[in-house]
Design an enzyme around this catalytic site. Structure first.
Site, PDB file in Angstrom:
ATOM      1  N   GLU A   1      -3.787   1.134   3.466  1.00  0.00           N
ATOM      2  CA  GLU A   1      -3.437   0.236   2.367  1.00  0.00           C
ATOM      3  C   GLU A   1      -3.013   0.998   1.120  1.00  0.00           C
ATOM      4  OE1 GLU A   1      -7.942   0.799   2.234  1.00  0.00           O
ATOM      5  OE2 GLU A   1      -6.353   0.683   3.711  1.00  0.00           O
TER       6      GLU A   1
ATOM      7  N   ASP B   1      -3.802   1.743  -4.455  1.00  0.00           N
ATOM      8  CA  ASP B   1      -4.656   1.319  -3.346  1.00  0.00           C
ATOM      9  C   ASP B   1      -5.013  -0.146  -3.556  1.00  0.00           C
ATOM     10  OD1 ASP B   1      -6.176   1.299  -1.133  1.00  0.00           O
ATOM     11  OD2 ASP B   1      -7.780   2.587  -1.889  1.00  0.00           O
ATOM     12  N   ILE B   2      -4.938  -0.957  -2.513  1.00  0.00           N
ATOM     13  CA  ILE B   2      -5.333  -2.363  -2.594  1.00  0.00           C
ATOM     14  C   ILE B   2      -6.859  -2.424  -2.669  1.00  0.00           C
ATOM     15  CG2 ILE B   2      -5.250  -4.612  -1.477  1.00  0.00           C
ATOM     16  CD1 ILE B   2      -2.693  -3.748  -0.111  1.00  0.00           C
TER      17      ILE B   2
END
Length: 648
Positions: free
Chosen positions: A525, A481-482
């Site tokens: 994301e 996950d960003i």
């Protein structure tokens, strides 16, 4: 009359009529086969598109609605474990406040007790702060709305109104009391917004089986309509969702699924919709199925609306909490028939051209054949009248040979014309086949990042799971996950956010060089990497390379709390599939590892060791999971001792 019956046709006409009939029949047959082939290809293509669209809607509903049920499941678990005393409204407020602060808009969670009190925390896109709606003793008919500060304290009274309605008499409260288990409320209309709403419900009972209250989480169904409107699967295609009683739930056209009657909103039956397509499909369903609940599997319909054929697909949608809707996808045939009609016109023009050419050639041949036969007839008449010619028989034999040669010549011409038409039909069919292959490729590719999409992830993981189950080999999943991506989007805007997603996706995809590994966009994301025949050490190595590669991009991120550039949090889990675990457990455990990586500071890798011990497995399966909307930053309440963290 006798003269009329005995009248004979001219020789040229006798020769040309059978030839014309044959040409007309051949041209008509070729044209019909071309049209039918094109129509069949269009219908097959429409069915494939509708199935793909229906699957996307189903996946969205599974994700979006499951969040609401998981929200109240977390609340119920907190009550069971003694973390929340539902008889103490202040404790309930504190718990719901913590829940609301960790969620992304839109988020609604609340609790209504058996005294008629109701506390609802709302984090809405149109509001900057969290809002609380309260109904408290002694006046349970007074609704008060407050804006809260960043500590959860009441900052401003937004409105106060008297509503002559006891919350305990509402349909959703009565539904929870009747079902006595986690369930959905009936759909109702929020008259103040206005919008359709459905609540996820969990009734709470004490040890004496007395109802203490109901945890609830609301879903504004117009957000589902917004999702449907974004599905661009056909120029004029539409989707809508309806209940078994025929009432609309949401539509891709954003038409209001309710009517305003005397300043009071009432549900709208689909067959009464102002949209002629929705109305026609709903009416057709009512005619063919007196009870819509009898639709137990996907069905296809063809409906004629104003001389336009509509292809419709109806699929039931159910969940374990009692929800039962119908998903309807519609594609007008005219969306596909433009090119087909043009090709059909060309085919007909070729047929007509071939027909005219054949007629001209036939007339010429008939004239060429009739002349020697007429001369032979004249010679026969001359012989009958006593005028004998020595060349009559020779002439007759020669002309018959010429006649055979002429027919062979015409047959060759007809065969060439027929082959030309068949080649045209074959070319059009090959073009449609290529188009179908392109659509299949697009269906498995994420349009933004150009890597595999969630649909491809599900298919590939299922296939590899079965293979690893047979071969007893380790299978590793990395979920990443960003960090603080929503803040990145808010700061730079969605366009630059999309560019960031593309760079991150392509960089992650370049890490694993094996063709058997798969990098996909898992959602928003989040990205997922499936590593086949890979143990936990190999998975951690790949995860480290992914994290280092993203860090080396140095994508500026001024809103991050942990670095001045974009970073990743990663969860890694490896398992050797067996009949005691499932794909869902595999994904859920990896998701837990990702959450632990984020909860311990982000920009790190967290892995969970696979343990076959049944007691630990049962403990792991009891972890609680909830997800935010849009930001995808999950909230878990888990035993932290089951995981291992790598801080880099």
């Amino acid at each position: 009359m006798k003269t009329s019956l005995n009248k004979k046709l001219p020789l040229k006409l006798v020769l040309i009529i059978p030839f014309i009939v044959q040409i007309v029949g051949t041209v008509t047959l070729v044209g019909y086969l071309s049209y039918r082939t094109g129509r069949s290809a269009v219908e097959n293509l429409a069915n494939q598109l509708m199935t793909q669209t229906s699957n996307r809607v189903r996946d969205h509903l599974n994700h979006y609605l499951q969040i609401k049920q998981e929200t109240i499941a977390v609340n119920y678990k907190a009550f069971q474990e003694g973390h929340v005393d539902v008889t103490n409204l202040n404790e309930v407020r504190s718990h719901l406040w913590q829940q609301a602060t960790l969620a992304s808009p839109p988020f609604v969670t609340g609790f209504a007790n058996s005294k008629g009190e109701n506390v609802i925390y709302m984090s809405l896109p149109e509001e900057d702060n969290i809002i609380v709606r309260e109904i408290t003793l002694p006046d349970i008919f007074s609704n008060k709305f407050y804006r809260l500060d960043n500590r959860g304290q009441k900052e401003q009274l937004l409105s106060a109104k008297t509503v002559p309605l006891d919350i305990r008499t509402t349909d959703w409260y009565l539904q929870a009391r009747e079902k006595k288990k986690q369930t959905w409320s009936p759909i109702f209309i929020d008259q103040t917004v206005p919008t359709l709403v459905i609540n996820s419900l969990y009734p709470i009972y004490d040890q004496s089986n007395n109802l203490l209250g109901v945890f609830h989480s609301g879903v504004r169904l117009r957000s589902i309509g917004s999702f449907l409107s974004q599905l661009k699967f056909s120029p004029s295609g539409q989707t809508f969702i309806m209940e078994l009683n025929g009432n609309l739930v949401a539509t891709s056209t954003q038409d209001a699924p309710y009517r305003n009657q005397s300043n009071y909103l009432t549900p709208l039956n689909a067959k009464n919709s102002d949209n002629p397509i929705i109305s026609a499909i709903a009416s057709q369903l009512e005619q063919e199925y007196s009870n819509l609940s009898s639709i137990s599997e996907r069905i296809n319909l063809r409906v004629d609306v104003k001389n336009n054929i509509l292809f419709a697909q109806v699929e039931p949608y159910k969940d374990k909490y009692g929800l039962h809707w119908l998903l309807v996808t519609i594609i007008p045939r005219s969306d596909f028939m433009k090119e087909i009609d043009e090709n059909r016109k060309i085919t007909w023009l070729l047929c007509i051209g071939a027909f005219i050419l054949s007629i001209v050639v036939g007339i010429a041949i008939a004239h060429y054949i009739s002349q020697p036969i007429e001369r032979l007839n004249q010679a026969s008449s001359d012989i009958a009248s006593g005028k004998m010619t020595s060349t009559a028989i020779m002439t007759q034999i020669t002309e018959l040979q010429n006649l055979a040669n002429s027919f062979n010549f015409m047959a060759n011409q007809l065969e060439n014309a027929f082959e030309t038409l068949e080649n045209k039909v074959k070319e059009r069919t090959e073009e449609l086949t290529i188009a179908n292959e392109k659509l299949e490729l697009i269906a498995n590719l994420d349009g933004l990042t150009q890597i595999a999409n969630r649909r491809r992830f599900d298919e590939y993981l299922k296939s590899e799971w079965q293979r690893h189950l047979r071969e007893k080999q380790p299978l590793t999943l990395i979920l990443t996950d960003i960090d603080y991506f929503k803040r990145y989007n808010d700061h730079f805007g969605h366009q630059q956010g999309d560019e960031c997603l593309k760079k991150v996706a392509q960089t992650i995809a370049s890490i694993s060089h094996r063709s058997s590994d798969l990098t996909t966009r898992y959602g928003g994301e989040e990205f997922a990497v499936i590593l086949v025949n890979t143990n936990i050490q190999g998975g951690i190595t790949i995860a480290e390379q992914m994290r280092d590669a993203i860090a080396s991009l140095k994508i500026n991120h001024p809103r991050s709390e942990i670095a001045d550039h974009v970073t990743l949090s990663l969860g890694v889990f490896t398992v050797i599939p067996n009949h005691n675990n499932t794909i869902e457990d595999f994904i859920k455990t990896t998701d837990q590892a990702l959450y632990l990586a984020k909860s311990k500071g982000r920009n790190c890798i967290h892995f969970i060791q696979s343990d076959s011990n049944q007691e630990k497995k049962d403990k792991l399966s009891d972890y609680l999971l909830t997800s935010e909307i849009d930001d995808h930053e999950d909230l878990f309440d888990r035993d932290k001792d089951t995981g291992n963290e790598i801080n880099l």
